[in-house]
Design a protein around this motif. Structure first.
Motif, mmCIF file in Angstrom:
data_model
loop_
_atom_site.group_PDB
_atom_site.id
_atom_site.type_symbol
_atom_site.label_atom_id
_atom_site.label_comp_id
_atom_site.label_asym_id
_atom_site.label_seq_id
_atom_site.Cartn_x
_atom_site.Cartn_y
_atom_site.Cartn_z
ATOM 1 N N ASP A 22 -13.519 -5.559 91.382
ATOM 2 C CA ASP A 22 -13.470 -6.239 92.634
ATOM 3 C C ASP A 22 -12.145 -5.960 93.384
ATOM 4 O O ASP A 22 -10.926 -5.611 93.349
ATOM 5 N N LEU A 61 -22.127 -10.873 89.520
ATOM 6 C CA LEU A 61 -22.125 -11.539 90.777
ATOM 7 C C LEU A 61 -20.960 -12.182 90.964
ATOM 8 O O LEU A 61 -20.384 -12.569 91.989
ATOM 9 N N ASN A 65 -18.073 -13.993 92.858
ATOM 10 C CA ASN A 65 -18.076 -15.659 93.897
ATOM 11 C C ASN A 65 -18.518 -14.171 95.526
ATOM 12 O O ASN A 65 -18.987 -15.020 96.342
ATOM 13 N N CYS A 66 -20.446 -13.574 94.199
ATOM 14 C CA CYS A 66 -20.830 -12.737 95.317
ATOM 15 C C CYS A 66 -22.362 -13.822 95.279
ATOM 16 O O CYS A 66 -22.563 -14.767 93.844
ATOM 17 N N GLN A 67 -23.570 -13.030 95.864
ATOM 18 C CA GLN A 67 -24.887 -13.166 94.907
ATOM 19 C C GLN A 67 -25.731 -12.144 95.490
ATOM 20 O O GLN A 67 -24.987 -11.623 95.859
ATOM 21 N N ASN A 70 -25.507 -10.205 98.205
ATOM 22 C CA ASN A 70 -24.705 -9.436 98.677
ATOM 23 C C ASN A 70 -24.217 -7.914 97.978
ATOM 24 O O ASN A 70 -24.052 -6.994 98.918
ATOM 25 N N ALA A 125 -21.708 -4.167 95.911
ATOM 26 C CA ALA A 125 -21.528 -5.416 96.599
ATOM 27 C C ALA A 125 -20.308 -5.652 97.428
ATOM 28 O O ALA A 125 -19.505 -5.044 97.428
ATOM 29 N N LYS A 127 -18.857 -7.873 100.352
ATOM 30 C CA LYS A 127 -18.131 -9.200 99.918
ATOM 31 C C LYS A 127 -18.694 -9.510 101.843
ATOM 32 O O LYS A 127 -18.057 -9.271 102.812
#
Length: 127
Positions: A22, A61, A65-67, A70, A125, A127
Motif C-alpha cells: 500500500d 483487498l 480496506n479496499c473492495q 477499487n 487498486a 483508494k
C-alpha cells in the motif's frame, strides 16, 4: 509511506515478496496463485483456479480496506491461451458478483507459472 499488507485469508507468499504493498493512493497486489489459503492446495480445473486466485485477491483487498470496485488494472498470466474463455468467464462473473466495473486488463500466455498453476492474477487498486 509504504505499508505491507498481509491477509491470513489468502495464501502466504511462496518467495521473497509480500501479498501487497500500500503506497497511499494505490495498492499493488502481487500475483495470486490459485492456492486455497486453508489447505495450500489448488484445484485442477482452470475455471476453479481463476475463481480461487480472485478470491485470494479479494481477501487481500479487504485487509487493505479496499473492495473489488477499487481495482483499476489486472494482469492475467495463463499457462495456455486456450484457457482464455474459461478464465474470462470466471473473471467476468467475479466483477459482476461484486458489483464492480471492469478494470483495464492485460492477459498473456507465459512459459510456466509457479507450482505449475494454470493461471496467476495480479491487480492494482486505487483508494
Amino acid at each position: 509511506m509504504v505499508n505491507i499488507i498481509n491477509s491470513e485469508h489468502a495464501p502466504a507468499a511462496i518467495g521473497p515478496y509480500v501479498q501487497a504493498v500500500d503506497v497511499g493512493n494505490l495498492l499493488f497486489v502481487s500475483g495470486q496463485l490459485p492456492l486455497d489459503p486453508k489447505t495450500n492446495v489448488m484445484p485442477d480445473d482452470v475455471s476453479a483456479q481463476a475463481k480461487q486466485s480472485l478470491a485470494n485477491i479479494k481477501a487481500i483487498l479487504a485487509a487493505a480496506n479496499c473492495q473489488v470496485a477499487n481495482i483499476v488494472k489486472t494482469t492475467i498470466f495463463l499457462a495456455d491461451m486456450n484457457d482464455f474463455a474459461a478464465v474470462n468467464s470466471a473473471y467476468e462473473q467475479f466483477f459482476k458478483d461484486n458489483n464492480a466495473s471492469f478494470p483495464a486488463r492485460s492477459c498473456v500466455q507465459v512459459a510456466r507459472i509457479p507450482k505449475d498453476a494454470k493461471v496467476e492474477i495480479e491487480v492494482i487498486a486505487a483508494k
